[in-house]
Design a protein around this motif. Sequence first.
Motif, PDB file in Angstrom:
ATOM      1  N   GLU A  35       0.897  -1.354  -0.053  1.00  0.00           N
ATOM      2  CA  GLU A  35      -0.065   0.177   0.085  1.00  0.00           C
ATOM      3  C   GLU A  35       0.958   1.093   0.027  1.00  0.00           C
ATOM      4  O   GLU A  35       0.488   2.299  -0.558  1.00  0.00           O
ATOM      5  N   GLY A  36       2.197   1.091   0.574  1.00  0.00           N
ATOM      6  CA  GLY A  36       2.851   2.128   0.776  1.00  0.00           C
ATOM      7  C   GLY A  36       4.223   1.362   1.470  1.00  0.00           C
ATOM      8  O   GLY A  36       4.380   0.354   1.532  1.00  0.00           O
ATOM      9  N   PHE A  37       5.003   2.506   1.899  1.00  0.00           N
ATOM     10  CA  PHE A  37       6.254   2.178   2.463  1.00  0.00           C
ATOM     11  C   PHE A  37       6.755   2.748   3.793  1.00  0.00           C
ATOM     12  O   PHE A  37       7.514   2.509   4.440  1.00  0.00           O
ATOM     13  N   ASP A  38       5.589   3.205   4.289  1.00  0.00           N
ATOM     14  CA  ASP A  38       5.543   3.561   5.953  1.00  0.00           C
ATOM     15  C   ASP A  38       4.750   2.486   6.518  1.00  0.00           C
ATOM     16  O   ASP A  38       3.546   2.674   6.698  1.00  0.00           O
ATOM     17  N   PRO A  39       5.451   1.777   7.401  1.00  0.00           N
ATOM     18  CA  PRO A  39       4.819   0.610   8.268  1.00  0.00           C
ATOM     19  C   PRO A  39       3.738   1.245   9.396  1.00  0.00           C
ATOM     20  O   PRO A  39       3.219   0.457   9.983  1.00  0.00           O
ATOM     21  N   GLY A  40       4.061   2.388   9.693  1.00  0.00           N
ATOM     22  CA  GLY A  40       3.172   2.970  10.694  1.00  0.00           C
ATOM     23  C   GLY A  40       1.886   3.240  10.258  1.00  0.00           C
ATOM     24  O   GLY A  40       0.757   3.176  11.352  1.00  0.00           O
ATOM     25  N   ILE A  41       1.556   3.240   8.985  1.00  0.00           N
ATOM     26  CA  ILE A  41       0.174   3.791   8.605  1.00  0.00           C
ATOM     27  C   ILE A  41      -0.657   2.463   7.916  1.00  0.00           C
ATOM     28  O   ILE A  41      -1.768   2.844   7.199  1.00  0.00           O
ATOM     29  N   TYR A  42      -0.238   1.453   7.894  1.00  0.00           N
ATOM     30  CA  TYR A  42      -0.731   0.331   7.470  1.00  0.00           C
ATOM     31  C   TYR A  42      -0.717  -0.937   8.228  1.00  0.00           C
ATOM     32  O   TYR A  42      -0.115  -1.072   9.500  1.00  0.00           O
ATOM     33  N   THR A  43      -1.786  -1.844   8.116  1.00  0.00           N
ATOM     34  CA  THR A  43      -1.652  -3.065   8.657  1.00  0.00           C
ATOM     35  C   THR A  43      -1.528  -4.666   8.065  1.00  0.00           C
ATOM     36  O   THR A  43      -1.431  -5.661   8.604  1.00  0.00           O
ATOM     37  N   ALA A 139      -1.406   1.597  15.727  1.00  0.00           N
ATOM     38  CA  ALA A 139      -1.150   2.307  17.016  1.00  0.00           C
ATOM     39  C   ALA A 139      -2.402   2.485  17.855  1.00  0.00           C
ATOM     40  O   ALA A 139      -2.511   2.437  18.916  1.00  0.00           O
ATOM     41  N   ALA A 140      -3.459   3.363  17.046  1.00  0.00           N
ATOM     42  CA  ALA A 140      -4.688   3.384  17.558  1.00  0.00           C
ATOM     43  C   ALA A 140      -5.422   2.204  18.155  1.00  0.00           C
ATOM     44  O   ALA A 140      -5.987   1.954  19.125  1.00  0.00           O
ATOM     45  N   GLY A 141      -5.395   0.946  17.253  1.00  0.00           N
ATOM     46  CA  GLY A 141      -5.898  -0.203  17.504  1.00  0.00           C
ATOM     47  C   GLY A 141      -5.191  -0.943  18.686  1.00  0.00           C
ATOM     48  O   GLY A 141      -6.077  -1.513  19.478  1.00  0.00           O
ATOM     49  N   MET A 142      -4.040  -0.720  19.219  1.00  0.00           N
ATOM     50  CA  MET A 142      -3.311  -1.342  20.063  1.00  0.00           C
ATOM     51  C   MET A 142      -3.441  -0.296  21.366  1.00  0.00           C
ATOM     52  O   MET A 142      -2.973  -0.617  22.457  1.00  0.00           O
ATOM     53  N   GLY A 143      -4.181   0.683  21.285  1.00  0.00           N
ATOM     54  CA  GLY A 143      -4.325   1.720  22.515  1.00  0.00           C
ATOM     55  C   GLY A 143      -3.187   2.524  22.676  1.00  0.00           C
ATOM     56  O   GLY A 143      -3.277   3.076  23.772  1.00  0.00           O
ATOM     57  N   PHE A 144      -2.355   2.600  22.052  1.00  0.00           N
ATOM     58  CA  PHE A 144      -0.951   3.423  22.207  1.00  0.00           C
ATOM     59  C   PHE A 144      -1.228   4.994  22.606  1.00  0.00           C
ATOM     60  O   PHE A 144      -0.607   5.333  23.582  1.00  0.00           O
ATOM     61  N   PRO A 145      -2.216   5.538  21.896  1.00  0.00           N
ATOM     62  CA  PRO A 145      -2.274   7.083  22.484  1.00  0.00           C
ATOM     63  C   PRO A 145      -2.783   7.118  23.781  1.00  0.00           C
ATOM     64  O   PRO A 145      -2.296   8.000  24.365  1.00  0.00           O
ATOM     65  N   ASP A 146      -3.724   6.087  24.291  1.00  0.00           N
ATOM     66  CA  ASP A 146      -3.959   5.979  25.571  1.00  0.00           C
ATOM     67  C   ASP A 146      -3.035   5.470  26.686  1.00  0.00           C
ATOM     68  O   ASP A 146      -2.786   5.797  27.844  1.00  0.00           O
ATOM     69  N   CYS A 446     -13.160  -2.486  21.389  1.00  0.00           N
ATOM     70  CA  CYS A 446     -13.989  -1.337  21.087  1.00  0.00           C
ATOM     71  C   CYS A 446     -13.092  -0.445  20.305  1.00  0.00           C
ATOM     72  O   CYS A 446     -13.573   0.464  19.452  1.00  0.00           O
ATOM     73  N   GLU A 447     -11.869   0.009  20.815  1.00  0.00           N
ATOM     74  CA  GLU A 447     -11.034   1.015  20.119  1.00  0.00           C
ATOM     75  C   GLU A 447     -10.617   0.577  18.751  1.00  0.00           C
ATOM     76  O   GLU A 447     -10.361   1.566  17.686  1.00  0.00           O
ATOM     77  N   ALA A 448     -10.630  -0.583  18.167  1.00  0.00           N
ATOM     78  CA  ALA A 448     -10.351  -1.160  16.916  1.00  0.00           C
ATOM     79  C   ALA A 448     -11.518  -0.860  15.874  1.00  0.00           C
ATOM     80  O   ALA A 448     -11.588  -1.237  14.672  1.00  0.00           O
ATOM     81  N   VAL A 449     -12.614  -0.627  16.299  1.00  0.00           N
ATOM     82  CA  VAL A 449     -13.903  -0.358  15.641  1.00  0.00           C
ATOM     83  C   VAL A 449     -13.688   0.837  14.371  1.00  0.00           C
ATOM     84  O   VAL A 449     -13.142   1.951  14.759  1.00  0.00           O
ATOM     85  N   GLY A 450     -13.783   0.584  13.345  1.00  0.00           N
ATOM     86  CA  GLY A 450     -13.435   1.626  12.209  1.00  0.00           C
ATOM     87  C   GLY A 450     -12.195   1.272  11.694  1.00  0.00           C
ATOM     88  O   GLY A 450     -11.741   2.049  10.828  1.00  0.00           O
TER      89      GLY A 450
END
Length: 531
Positions: A35-43, A139-146, A446-450
């Motif tokens: 999809e691209g070459f930045d592994p932070g923005i893909y899964t 990162a969001a799905g893993m809850g890292f921001p919280d 629940c944090e991974a919805v969407g």
Amino acid sequence: MKKMSVLLAATVLASAMASAAWSKTLVYCSEGSPEGFDPGIYTAGTTFDASSRTVYSRLVEFQHGKTEIEPGLAESWTVSDDGMVYTFKLRPGVKFQTTEFFTPSRDLNADDIVFSFERQLKADSPWAKYVAGVSYEYAAGMGFPDLIKSVEKVDDLTVKFTLNHPEAPFLADLAMDFASVLSKEYADKLQADGKMEQMNQMPLGTGPYTFVAYQPDAVIRYKANETYFKGKEKIDDLVFAITPDASVRAQKLKAGECHIMPYPNAADIKDLQTDSNLKVLEQPGLNVSYLAYNTLQAPFDKAEVRKALNMAINKQAIVEAVFQGAGQVAKNPIPPTMWSYNDAIKDDAYNPTEAKALLEKAGVKDLSMKIWAMPVSRPYMLNARRAAELMQADLAKVGVKVDIVTHEWAEYLKLSKDKARDGAAILGWTGDNGDPDNFLDTLLGCEAVGGNNRAQWCNKEFDDLVKKAKKTADVAERTKLYEQAQVVFKKEAPWATIDHSTEFVPMSAKVSGYVQDPVGVHRFDGVDIAE
């Protein structure tokens, strides 16, 4: 244009193979385009293979072929008694790759670590949404921001992570692809030049291979990183020959046009195994394939409807048709090789008569639905189209009309996250760190919805159990919580669990040093090929 791309790909590959006369070239017939070459923005694993496992490194790494942690960019670390502070000592003298598009002026330091994580944690970072339409989903799905309170530079070679609460799998999480470390110096230059999207197109890291060029949907070229901190690789030139068709990949491998291929068709495995010029590695996959209902949309918002549909699907027939014995029916959202697997759970039995009666009881008549079929082979689902066709036939027997839809892979991944997506989507997962949290919370929290939660399913009882488990250090207690979470999952049925597969990696007999990875990535560090 397509003919031109094919011609260019053939020319590049011919050149790559010819270059073996004076340098070692390894050609990997990959299954799809990144999809691209930045592994932070893909899964997606396809993207990780082409980016994080070739170009980048992480603070800590998984040992080859294992889920145990070893030092990476950090040579050592300490954890506070309360499990809230992780302090990493960076390896001195680590150099970023020098490319035609950027020449670093300094070695890796703590600024790079802080940048690589803060861009994923802070909504006000200029890098928060630097690529249109994407975000730091993992990162969001893993809850890292919280989870992460702060990432601080102590000195040039020391960085400190302070958490808001203990997190049992945190170290393993840092070995995952999304935690790859980028160059802040390169990022600052791109930002100053107004070319931030280049970070996703022309990657630069500290990993074993340096990015050279990408011809979309055709070829990716890399060369060995001369300054790699673990030593230069034995392979001089690494080529990804993008070949979506598994049969074509097998033909190329047998013809010597590539040296390693992933995800062979089940029907091709015996032939590949008996070819004296090849060898085929195999191991049980740490994976699951599933059909994710959109639980926000009627009638899939009712558990009784989802369970009825599950009972209408003959999963054993799918496993036999798609995997030809190299897989097993899945009843849980985690594979049986993973700790905390709840084997006491009973699967929804295949029973079309009962399924039809349950649908009628739920007031569902003349249902028409879509089943989304992945366009690529993945270890957990070699042929999603065939699986969807079998589901289509099964569901017709209980009065449900199915239309099968698909999209190009990157678009499929994007659209299947949409909360308004209709029907049910075939997807799957290979564990990224050997921890149940990576399945249960990452895919169903629940944090991974969407995002990774394609079922758009948020169940408080389930979510509370998995959140409590990740904050618990005691493995026995975590096991009990995950076993309870699997009971809730089965009762609510946001997915039809389909299979767990055996993973095969065919390759030339000349290849040595390649190790199958339980987390499903394809790594080329340590690989060699006989001339």
